[in-house]
Design a protein around this motif. Sequence first.
Motif, PDB file in Angstrom:
ATOM      1  N   MET A 291      24.534 157.163 130.423  1.00  0.00           N
ATOM      2  CA  MET A 291      25.874 157.493 129.924  1.00  0.00           C
ATOM      3  C   MET A 291      26.079 157.100 128.470  1.00  0.00           C
ATOM      4  SD  MET A 291      27.579 158.959 132.365  1.00  0.00           S
ATOM      5  CE  MET A 291      29.311 158.744 132.000  1.00  0.00           C
ATOM      6  N   ARG A 292      25.149 156.342 127.884  1.00  0.00           N
ATOM      7  CA  ARG A 292      25.366 155.865 126.520  1.00  0.00           C
ATOM      8  C   ARG A 292      25.540 157.022 125.520  1.00  0.00           C
ATOM      9  NH1 ARG A 292      21.759 151.092 124.094  1.00  0.00           N
ATOM     10  NH2 ARG A 292      23.048 150.005 125.635  1.00  0.00           N
ATOM     11  N   PRO A 293      24.680 158.071 125.563  1.00  0.00           N
ATOM     12  CA  PRO A 293      24.906 159.180 124.614  1.00  0.00           C
ATOM     13  C   PRO A 293      26.283 159.812 124.789  1.00  0.00           C
ATOM     14  CG  PRO A 293      22.710 159.331 125.580  1.00  0.00           C
ATOM     15  CD  PRO A 293      23.442 158.281 126.351  1.00  0.00           C
ATOM     16  N   PHE A 294      26.718 159.994 126.031  1.00  0.00           N
ATOM     17  CA  PHE A 294      28.019 160.586 126.287  1.00  0.00           C
ATOM     18  C   PHE A 294      29.136 159.712 125.732  1.00  0.00           C
ATOM     19  CE2 PHE A 294      31.671 161.147 129.315  1.00  0.00           C
ATOM     20  CZ  PHE A 294      32.046 162.405 128.883  1.00  0.00           C
ATOM     21  N   HIS A 295      29.023 158.401 125.930  1.00  0.00           N
ATOM     22  CA  HIS A 295      30.048 157.490 125.421  1.00  0.00           C
ATOM     23  C   HIS A 295      30.061 157.479 123.890  1.00  0.00           C
ATOM     24  CE1 HIS A 295      29.907 155.119 129.466  1.00  0.00           C
ATOM     25  NE2 HIS A 295      30.719 156.155 129.519  1.00  0.00           N
ATOM     26  N   ASN A 296      28.884 157.570 123.280  1.00  0.00           N
ATOM     27  CA  ASN A 296      28.823 157.646 121.820  1.00  0.00           C
ATOM     28  C   ASN A 296      29.487 158.924 121.291  1.00  0.00           C
ATOM     29  OD1 ASN A 296      27.306 155.513 120.151  1.00  0.00           O
ATOM     30  ND2 ASN A 296      26.036 155.681 121.979  1.00  0.00           N
ATOM     31  N   ILE A 297      29.238 160.035 121.986  1.00  0.00           N
ATOM     32  CA  ILE A 297      29.863 161.295 121.582  1.00  0.00           C
ATOM     33  C   ILE A 297      31.375 161.210 121.745  1.00  0.00           C
ATOM     34  CG2 ILE A 297      30.109 163.732 122.194  1.00  0.00           C
ATOM     35  CD1 ILE A 297      27.611 163.158 120.623  1.00  0.00           C
ATOM     36  N   LEU A 298      31.841 160.603 122.838  1.00  0.00           N
ATOM     37  CA  LEU A 298      33.278 160.434 123.039  1.00  0.00           C
ATOM     38  C   LEU A 298      33.895 159.620 121.900  1.00  0.00           C
ATOM     39  CD1 LEU A 298      33.842 159.728 126.860  1.00  0.00           C
ATOM     40  CD2 LEU A 298      34.506 161.745 125.557  1.00  0.00           C
ATOM     41  N   ALA A 299      33.239 158.508 121.546  1.00  0.00           N
ATOM     42  CA  ALA A 299      33.763 157.652 120.477  1.00  0.00           C
ATOM     43  C   ALA A 299      33.786 158.402 119.150  1.00  0.00           C
ATOM     44  CB  ALA A 299      32.918 156.387 120.359  1.00  0.00           C
ATOM     45  N   ASN A 300      32.730 159.170 118.883  1.00  0.00           N
ATOM     46  CA  ASN A 300      32.676 159.920 117.631  1.00  0.00           C
ATOM     47  C   ASN A 300      33.756 160.987 117.587  1.00  0.00           C
ATOM     48  OD1 ASN A 300      31.362 162.340 115.912  1.00  0.00           O
ATOM     49  ND2 ASN A 300      30.596 160.361 115.173  1.00  0.00           N
ATOM     50  N   ASN A 301      33.945 161.686 118.712  1.00  0.00           N
ATOM     51  CA  ASN A 301      35.008 162.689 118.767  1.00  0.00           C
ATOM     52  C   ASN A 301      36.377 162.053 118.614  1.00  0.00           C
ATOM     53  OD1 ASN A 301      33.335 164.897 119.077  1.00  0.00           O
ATOM     54  ND2 ASN A 301      34.547 165.750 120.736  1.00  0.00           N
ATOM     55  N   LEU A 302      36.521 160.831 119.114  1.00  0.00           N
ATOM     56  CA  LEU A 302      37.795 160.128 118.956  1.00  0.00           C
ATOM     57  C   LEU A 302      38.130 159.943 117.484  1.00  0.00           C
ATOM     58  CD1 LEU A 302      40.210 158.500 119.967  1.00  0.00           C
ATOM     59  CD2 LEU A 302      38.701 156.495 120.107  1.00  0.00           C
ATOM     60  N   VAL A 303      37.158 159.478 116.707  1.00  0.00           N
ATOM     61  CA  VAL A 303      37.393 159.270 115.276  1.00  0.00           C
ATOM     62  C   VAL A 303      37.724 160.598 114.594  1.00  0.00           C
ATOM     63  CG1 VAL A 303      36.328 158.553 113.093  1.00  0.00           C
ATOM     64  CG2 VAL A 303      35.922 157.227 115.189  1.00  0.00           C
ATOM     65  N   ALA A 304      36.951 161.642 114.907  1.00  0.00           N
ATOM     66  CA  ALA A 304      37.185 162.949 114.278  1.00  0.00           C
ATOM     67  C   ALA A 304      38.541 163.522 114.679  1.00  0.00           C
ATOM     68  CB  ALA A 304      36.069 163.915 114.653  1.00  0.00           C
ATOM     69  N   ASN A 305      38.896 163.406 115.961  1.00  0.00           N
ATOM     70  CA  ASN A 305      40.173 163.948 116.422  1.00  0.00           C
ATOM     71  C   ASN A 305      41.352 163.206 115.816  1.00  0.00           C
ATOM     72  OD1 ASN A 305      38.852 165.841 117.966  1.00  0.00           O
ATOM     73  ND2 ASN A 305      39.094 164.736 119.896  1.00  0.00           N
ATOM     74  N   VAL A 306      41.251 161.874 115.774  1.00  0.00           N
ATOM     75  CA  VAL A 306      42.324 161.091 115.161  1.00  0.00           C
ATOM     76  C   VAL A 306      42.505 161.517 113.704  1.00  0.00           C
ATOM     77  CG1 VAL A 306      42.959 158.786 114.343  1.00  0.00           C
ATOM     78  CG2 VAL A 306      42.157 159.096 116.686  1.00  0.00           C
ATOM     79  N   THR A 307      41.392 161.686 113.016  1.00  0.00           N
ATOM     80  CA  THR A 307      41.452 162.082 111.604  1.00  0.00           C
ATOM     81  C   THR A 307      42.131 163.436 111.433  1.00  0.00           C
ATOM     82  OG1 THR A 307      39.420 160.867 111.154  1.00  0.00           O
ATOM     83  CG2 THR A 307      40.083 162.521 109.544  1.00  0.00           C
ATOM     84  N   ASN A 308      41.634 164.444 112.164  1.00  0.00           N
ATOM     85  CA  ASN A 308      42.149 165.796 111.988  1.00  0.00           C
ATOM     86  C   ASN A 308      43.596 165.922 112.423  1.00  0.00           C
ATOM     87  OD1 ASN A 308      39.675 166.771 110.975  1.00  0.00           O
ATOM     88  ND2 ASN A 308      38.876 167.088 113.036  1.00  0.00           N
ATOM     89  N   PHE A 309      43.940 165.306 113.542  1.00  0.00           N
ATOM     90  CA  PHE A 309      45.307 165.454 114.025  1.00  0.00           C
ATOM     91  C   PHE A 309      46.288 164.567 113.267  1.00  0.00           C
ATOM     92  CE2 PHE A 309      43.045 167.399 117.573  1.00  0.00           C
ATOM     93  CZ  PHE A 309      43.779 168.575 117.689  1.00  0.00           C
ATOM     94  N   THR A 310      45.787 163.481 112.660  1.00  0.00           N
ATOM     95  CA  THR A 310      46.650 162.724 111.755  1.00  0.00           C
ATOM     96  C   THR A 310      47.070 163.595 110.582  1.00  0.00           C
ATOM     97  OG1 THR A 310      45.782 160.546 112.335  1.00  0.00           O
ATOM     98  CG2 THR A 310      46.741 160.774 110.147  1.00  0.00           C
ATOM     99  N   VAL A 311      46.136 164.373 110.065  1.00  0.00           N
ATOM    100  CA  VAL A 311      46.458 165.283 108.967  1.00  0.00           C
ATOM    101  C   VAL A 311      47.497 166.306 109.415  1.00  0.00           C
ATOM    102  CG1 VAL A 311      45.544 167.054 107.414  1.00  0.00           C
ATOM    103  CG2 VAL A 311      44.224 164.973 107.850  1.00  0.00           C
ATOM    104  N   TRP A 312      47.288 166.892 110.588  1.00  0.00           N
ATOM    105  CA  TRP A 312      48.222 167.908 111.095  1.00  0.00           C
ATOM    106  C   TRP A 312      49.619 167.314 111.301  1.00  0.00           C
ATOM    107  CZ3 TRP A 312      48.208 170.009 116.742  1.00  0.00           C
ATOM    108  CH2 TRP A 312      49.168 171.021 116.869  1.00  0.00           C
ATOM    109  N   PHE A 313      49.702 166.184 112.021  1.00  0.00           N
ATOM    110  CA  PHE A 313      50.998 165.548 112.263  1.00  0.00           C
ATOM    111  C   PHE A 313      51.652 165.175 110.940  1.00  0.00           C
ATOM    112  CE2 PHE A 313      49.895 165.772 116.467  1.00  0.00           C
ATOM    113  CZ  PHE A 313      50.576 164.947 117.344  1.00  0.00           C
ATOM    114  N   ALA A 314      50.861 164.601 110.045  1.00  0.00           N
ATOM    115  CA  ALA A 314      51.409 164.119 108.778  1.00  0.00           C
ATOM    116  C   ALA A 314      51.971 165.265 107.950  1.00  0.00           C
ATOM    117  CB  ALA A 314      50.333 163.367 107.992  1.00  0.00           C
TER     118      ALA A 314
END
Length: 448
Positions: free
Chosen positions: A1-24
């Motif tokens: 599960m480690r690769p999956f968890h790493n991908i989840l964490a990476n997507n979290l950073v990318a999603n927070v970044t992109n949607f922060t821009v949209w919300f802002a």
Amino acid sequence: MRPFHNILANNLVANVTNFTVWFAVTFWVFIETQSVFATGMIAGIFLVFTSAFGIWFGSIVDHNSKKLAMLGSSVVSGLCYVAGLGMVLLEPDGAFSNPYGFYLWLFIVVVMLGVIAGNIRSIALPTLVTILIPEHSRDKANGLVGMVSGIGFLTTSVISGFLVAYTGMLGVMILALAATVLAFVHLSFVPLDEGRAPHDPEAPAEPKRVDVAGTIRVIAAVPGLFALIFFATFNNFLGGVFMALLDAYGLSLVSVQVWGLLFGVLSTAFIVSGIVIAKTGLGKNPLRTLLMVNVITWAVCCVFTVQSSIWLLAAGCFVWMLLGPYAEAAEHTTLQKVVPLERQGRVFGFAQSVEQAASPLTAFLIGPLTQFVVIPFMTDGAGAQTIGSWFGTGAARGIALVFTVAGFVGLLVTILAFNSRYYRELSAAYANDKDDDEDGGTAVASPA
């Protein structure tokens, strides 16, 4: 599960970044212009881009390494944010205060393209669930995906609210660029075995094109699958109301700092539901779960703005966020089950395009309709005279009336869907595929 968890964490950073821009951008434009029309247009731009690029993004995911597609997503987002930062620094005097100004809308389009590039990740991630997670655990893995989305919403709303309040768009663009670079570097070092077979030079190569016709044939081969996509499309048609008006309604009740913080607190509901799904799954019939969730959420929508109260609004939003991951996980689990892996990117992309195609129409129409028709109707028009004594009057109550009407329409359509033959057909197809897998068979044959 480690690769999956790493991908989840990476997507979290990318999603927070992109949607922060949209919300802002949405918060900032409303504060700068005080225009509901402008916020409606921003939601419409987001949804038009999502719909336009969805099928193409799905083709990119199917024809390339999922990791490479996600890295490319970060590169495009980063370039757009560099351009946006430059526009902030070089802003002509007063250019961002005119809701109809060319410079403002050019800036919005550029940064929203950076946000939209992140949608490649939202298509690649469910295909990676299919690759990395055994079938019997995919609904729980989809729950973890929903939990990550919840964490993203929590941090996004708080970050964007405070950044806009204290730094304007300059701080937003600097943070977005730095976080996008961080996500790219981290993903570059994540080892990911996607199980891609080595290329056979004698085998005919599948053309690297969008192939809408082939994707439609795959969807049509599963009874009721088109109906599921069109049901989600109708939900998104009504959902465009919320994307266009929710921030304006919330900001009419509280300050941008409070609204951002409140949205962050409410987003814990995403995390709670994600954890519950990861533990318990979605039951034997994810489609039943999907429709039950819609019955509850649309019923709540009928009443959560019936009075002008931030607490009533907060309670309604909490229920929406609590149940939202169930609906998304149910749809993903069904598609992962009945669609061949080599076509999943295009099917997810097709679903994204078709489902999101309805919301731009609502978002583009609802902003002007609310601003120029419903708000006057509830300020000094017939609506104010008829129901204003108990419903309230003014601009905020006009927005609230739109929410209430959307809730009743959504509830009616969901009840009809529950009693349709398409629901029964797709439920049977899912159950039969599950039985086939348990017997060692193949759920859906791969297309030639």
